[in-house]
Scaffold this active site. Structure first.
Site, PDB file in Angstrom:
ATOM      1  N   ALA A  63       0.879  -1.172   0.000  1.00 40.58           N
ATOM      2  CA  ALA A  63       0.000   0.000   0.000  1.00 40.58           C
ATOM      3  C   ALA A  63       0.912   1.217   0.000  1.00 40.58           C
ATOM      4  O   ALA A  63       2.072   1.137   0.433  1.00 40.58           O
ATOM      5  CB  ALA A  63      -0.863  -0.012   1.251  1.00 40.58           C
ATOM      6  N   GLY A 108       0.610  -5.028   0.769  1.00 40.46           N
ATOM      7  CA  GLY A 108      -0.571  -5.056  -0.094  1.00 40.46           C
ATOM      8  C   GLY A 108      -0.278  -5.676  -1.462  1.00 40.46           C
ATOM      9  O   GLY A 108      -1.185  -6.209  -2.106  1.00 40.46           O
ATOM     10  N   GLU A 111      -0.467  -9.282  -0.913  1.00 39.29           N
ATOM     11  CA  GLU A 111      -1.896  -9.576  -0.706  1.00 39.29           C
ATOM     12  C   GLU A 111      -2.655  -9.578  -2.030  1.00 39.29           C
ATOM     13  O   GLU A 111      -3.536 -10.418  -2.252  1.00 39.29           O
ATOM     14  CB  GLU A 111      -2.495  -8.557   0.271  1.00 39.29           C
ATOM     15  CG  GLU A 111      -1.905  -8.703   1.672  1.00 39.29           C
ATOM     16  CD  GLU A 111      -2.376  -7.618   2.619  1.00 39.29           C
ATOM     17  OE1 GLU A 111      -2.072  -6.435   2.376  1.00 39.29           O
ATOM     18  OE2 GLU A 111      -3.052  -7.960   3.607  1.00 39.29           O
TER      19      GLU A 111
HETATM   20  N1  CO8 Z   1       4.612   3.216  -0.561  1.00 40.12           N
HETATM   21  C1  CO8 Z   1       5.041   4.409  -1.051  1.00 40.12           C
HETATM   22  N2  CO8 Z   1       6.228   4.577  -1.659  1.00 40.12           N
HETATM   23  C2  CO8 Z   1       7.028   3.510  -1.753  1.00 40.12           C
HETATM   24  C3  CO8 Z   1       6.658   2.235  -1.273  1.00 40.12           C
HETATM   25  C4  CO8 Z   1       5.384   2.108  -0.652  1.00 40.12           C
HETATM   26  N3  CO8 Z   1       4.915   0.952  -0.198  1.00 40.12           N
HETATM   27  N4  CO8 Z   1       7.673   1.376  -1.511  1.00 40.12           N
HETATM   28  C5  CO8 Z   1       8.639   2.071  -2.118  1.00 40.12           C
HETATM   29  N5  CO8 Z   1       8.249   3.363  -2.283  1.00 40.12           N
HETATM   30  C6  CO8 Z   1       9.002   4.450  -2.900  1.00 40.12           C
HETATM   31  C7  CO8 Z   1      10.159   4.901  -2.008  1.00 40.12           C
HETATM   32  O1  CO8 Z   1       9.698   5.811  -1.023  1.00 40.12           O
HETATM   33  C8  CO8 Z   1      11.087   5.533  -3.029  1.00 40.12           C
HETATM   34  O2  CO8 Z   1      10.584   6.810  -3.330  1.00 40.12           O
HETATM   35  P1  CO8 Z   1      11.616   8.075  -3.427  1.00 40.12           P
HETATM   36  O3  CO8 Z   1      12.521   7.731  -4.574  1.00 40.12           O
HETATM   37  O4  CO8 Z   1      10.688   9.224  -3.712  1.00 40.12           O
HETATM   38  O5  CO8 Z   1      12.334   8.152  -2.119  1.00 40.12           O
HETATM   39  C9  CO8 Z   1      10.885   4.665  -4.270  1.00 40.12           C
HETATM   40  O6  CO8 Z   1       9.635   3.986  -4.092  1.00 40.12           O
HETATM   41  C10 CO8 Z   1      11.976   3.625  -4.458  1.00 40.12           C
HETATM   42  O7  CO8 Z   1      12.055   2.860  -3.255  1.00 40.12           O
HETATM   43  P2  CO8 Z   1      13.413   2.687  -2.419  1.00 40.12           P
HETATM   44  O8  CO8 Z   1      14.335   3.851  -2.656  1.00 40.12           O
HETATM   45  O9  CO8 Z   1      13.040   2.378  -0.997  1.00 40.12           O
HETATM   46  O10 CO8 Z   1      14.006   1.400  -3.151  1.00 40.12           O
HETATM   47  P3  CO8 Z   1      14.995   0.319  -2.523  1.00 40.12           P
HETATM   48  O11 CO8 Z   1      15.463  -0.513  -3.672  1.00 40.12           O
HETATM   49  O12 CO8 Z   1      16.015   0.961  -1.661  1.00 40.12           O
HETATM   50  O13 CO8 Z   1      14.069  -0.573  -1.562  1.00 40.12           O
HETATM   51  C11 CO8 Z   1      12.068  -1.811  -0.961  1.00 40.12           C
HETATM   52  C12 CO8 Z   1      13.016  -1.334  -2.099  1.00 40.12           C
HETATM   53  C13 CO8 Z   1      12.802  -2.782  -0.057  1.00 40.12           C
HETATM   54  C14 CO8 Z   1      10.878  -2.475  -1.618  1.00 40.12           C
HETATM   55  C15 CO8 Z   1      11.628  -0.570  -0.142  1.00 40.12           C
HETATM   56  O14 CO8 Z   1      11.140   0.417  -1.035  1.00 40.12           O
HETATM   57  C16 CO8 Z   1      10.560  -0.843   0.861  1.00 40.12           C
HETATM   58  O15 CO8 Z   1      10.827  -1.415   1.910  1.00 40.12           O
HETATM   59  N6  CO8 Z   1       9.288  -0.444   0.574  1.00 40.12           N
HETATM   60  C17 CO8 Z   1       8.200  -0.550   1.484  1.00 40.12           C
HETATM   61  C18 CO8 Z   1       7.690  -1.962   1.565  1.00 40.12           C
HETATM   62  C19 CO8 Z   1       6.577  -2.053   2.579  1.00 40.12           C
HETATM   63  O16 CO8 Z   1       6.744  -1.810   3.753  1.00 40.12           O
HETATM   64  N7  CO8 Z   1       5.388  -2.440   2.109  1.00 40.12           N
HETATM   65  C20 CO8 Z   1       4.234  -2.587   2.957  1.00 40.12           C
HETATM   66  C21 CO8 Z   1       3.466  -1.323   3.001  1.00 40.12           C
HETATM   67  S1  CO8 Z   1       2.117  -1.377   4.173  1.00 40.12           S
HETATM   68  C22 CO8 Z   1       0.928  -2.271   3.396  1.00 40.12           C
HETATM   69  O17 CO8 Z   1       1.094  -2.715   2.300  1.00 40.12           O
HETATM   70  C23 CO8 Z   1      -0.332  -2.495   4.178  1.00 40.12           C
HETATM   71  C24 CO8 Z   1      -1.357  -3.224   3.328  1.00 40.12           C
HETATM   72  C25 CO8 Z   1      -2.720  -3.070   3.913  1.00 40.12           C
HETATM   73  C26 CO8 Z   1      -3.243  -1.710   3.665  1.00 40.12           C
HETATM   74  C27 CO8 Z   1      -4.637  -1.557   4.143  1.00 40.12           C
HETATM   75  C28 CO8 Z   1      -5.105  -0.129   3.867  1.00 40.12           C
HETATM   76  C29 CO8 Z   1      -5.899   0.469   4.934  1.00 40.12           C
END
Ligand code: CO8
Length: 257
Positions: A63, A108, A111
Site C-alpha cells: 500500500a 498489499g 496480498e
Molecule cells: N509506498 C510508497 N512509496 C514507496 C513504497 C510504498 N509501499 N515502496 C517504495 N516506495 C518508494 C520509495 O519511497 C522511493 O521513493 P523516493 O525515490 O521518492 O524516495 C521509491 O519507491 C523507491 O524505493 P526505495 O528507494 O526504498 O528502493 P529500494 O530498492 O532501496 O528498496 C524496498 C526497495 C525494499 C521495496 C523498499 O522500497 C521498501 O521497503 N518499501 C516498502 C515496503 C513495505 O513496507 N510495504 C508494505 C506497506 S504497508 C501495506 O502494504 C499495508 C497493506 C494493507 C493496507 C490496508 C489499507 C488500509
C-alpha cells in the site's frame, strides 16, 4: 491512468504503472482495479486476466505508505474493508486471474498476488508481509490468505519477522505456481495457461472457482478481526514512528505504545 489495460486475444493484461513508487497501491490504483473487475465480470470477450507491475523491479511494493501515514483509525478501517471487498472480487472473478510477479510483492502487493487464482514469479521476485516494520499488520486479507496458502506456522513466521522469500522458496512453500527467468517468459507462460483454460467450458471454470472458494468463506471472522486490529494500530505511537522512519529512510525505534 495508474493501470494500463491491454487486451491480447481474450486475455486482459493489467499493468500497475507507478514505477516511481515501486507500483505502490494508492487510492487511484485501487479504484481502477475495482472498476476493471466489476465491469468485466460479464464480459465474454475477456476469458482470463494477467495482473503485473511496470518495470523489472517491483510487482507492487505494498500500500502507498505516504497515503497510509495520515489516516485516522476510522479511515483505516474503511480502507481495509474496501480493500477486502476488492480483493474478494478478484478472488471470486468468474474467469482465471494470474498474478505475474516481477520483483517485489510486499504488503498489499503480496496480498494482491495472493488474491489472484494463480501466481507466476520471475526469479528476482520477492514476497513478504513487512507491515510489522511500520507498526502495523497486513490489512488487505494477508493474515488470512497467507495462512491458507502456506499454513499457520510459516505464515506467522513470515508476518512476524517481515522477512522476504525469494521466488524459489515461495514456490517450495506453495505461494507460487511457477518460477520463470524473465517477465517475457512469464507473460508467455501465463498466456499459454489462459489459452488452455479458455478452451474449456466457461461455465465449468466459473463453477470450479466458486466451489474452491466456498471452502474459504469471506464471512469467516478472520477478515473482520484483521480489519479491526489493523485500524486499532493506527492509534498507536509505534505506527507514527514506523511510517515516519520509512519516509525519513531510517530504522524505527518502537516503544510498545
Ligand atoms: N509506498 C510508497 N512509496 C514507496 C513504497 C510504498 N509501499 N515502496 C517504495 N516506495 C518508494 C520509495 O519511497 C522511493 O521513493 P523516493 O525515490 O521518492 O524516495 C521509491 O519507491 C523507491 O524505493 P526505495 O528507494 O526504498 O528502493 P529500494 O530498492 O532501496 O528498496 C524496498 C526497495 C525494499 C521495496 C523498499 O522500497 C521498501 O521497503 N518499501 C516498502 C515496503 C513495505 O513496507 N510495504 C508494505 C506497506 S504497508 C501495506 O502494504 C499495508 C497493506 C494493507 C493496507 C490496508 C489499507 C488500509
Amino acid at each position: 491512468m495508474n493501470i494500463n489495460i491491454q487486451q491480447e486475444g481474450t486475455t486482459a493484461i493489467l499493468t500497475i504503472n507507478r514505477p516511481q513508487a515501486l507500483n505502490a497501491l494508492n487510492k487511484e490504483v485501487l479504484e481502477e482495479l475495482a472498476t476493471f473487475f466489476s465491469q468485466n465480470h460479464q464480459n465474454n470477450a475477456i476469458r482470463g486476466v494477467i495482473v503485473t507491475g511496470e518495470g523489472e523491479k517491483a510487482f507492487v511494493a505494498g500500500a502507498d505508505i505516504k497515503e497510509l501515514s495520515s489516516l485516522s483509525k476510522e479511515e483505516a478501517l474503511a480502507l481495509s474493508q474496501k480493500g477486502h471487498q476488492l480483493f474478494k472480487s478478484i478472488e471470486d472473478f468468474p474467469k482465471p486471474v494470474i498474478a505475474l510477479v516481477n520483483g517485489f510483492a510486499l504488503g498489499g502487493g503480496c496480498e494482491l498476488a495472493m488474491a489472484c487464482h494463480l501466481r507466476i514469479a520471475t526469479e528476482n521476485a520477492k514476497f513478504g508481509l513487512p507491515e510489522v516494520n511500520l507498526g502495523l499488520i497486513p490489512g488487505y486479507g494477508g493474515t488470512q490468505r497467507l495462512t491458507q496458502l502456506v499454513g499457520r506456522p510459516k505464515a506467522l513466521e513470515l508476518a512476524m519477522t517481515g522477512d522476504m522469500v525469494v521466488a524459489k522458496e515461495a514456490k517450495e512453500l506453495g505461494l507460487v505456481n511457477h518460477v520463470v527467468a524473465t517477465k517475457q517468459e512469464g507473460l508467455e507462460l501465463a498466456t499459454k495457461m489462459l489459452t488452455k483454460i479458455a478452451q474449456k467450458a466457461p461455465l465449468a471454470i466459473t463453477e470450479l472457482i466458486k466451489s474452491v472458494n466456498a471452502g474459504f468463506g469471506f464471512e469467516k471472522a478472520g477478515y473482520q478481526a484483521e480489519a479491526d486490529s489493523f485500524a486499532y494500530l493506527f492509534t498507536t505511537k509505534d505506527f507514527v514512528e514506523g511510517t515516519s522512519a520509512f519516509m525519513e529512510k531510517r530504522t524505527p525505534t518502537f516503544t510498545g505504545k
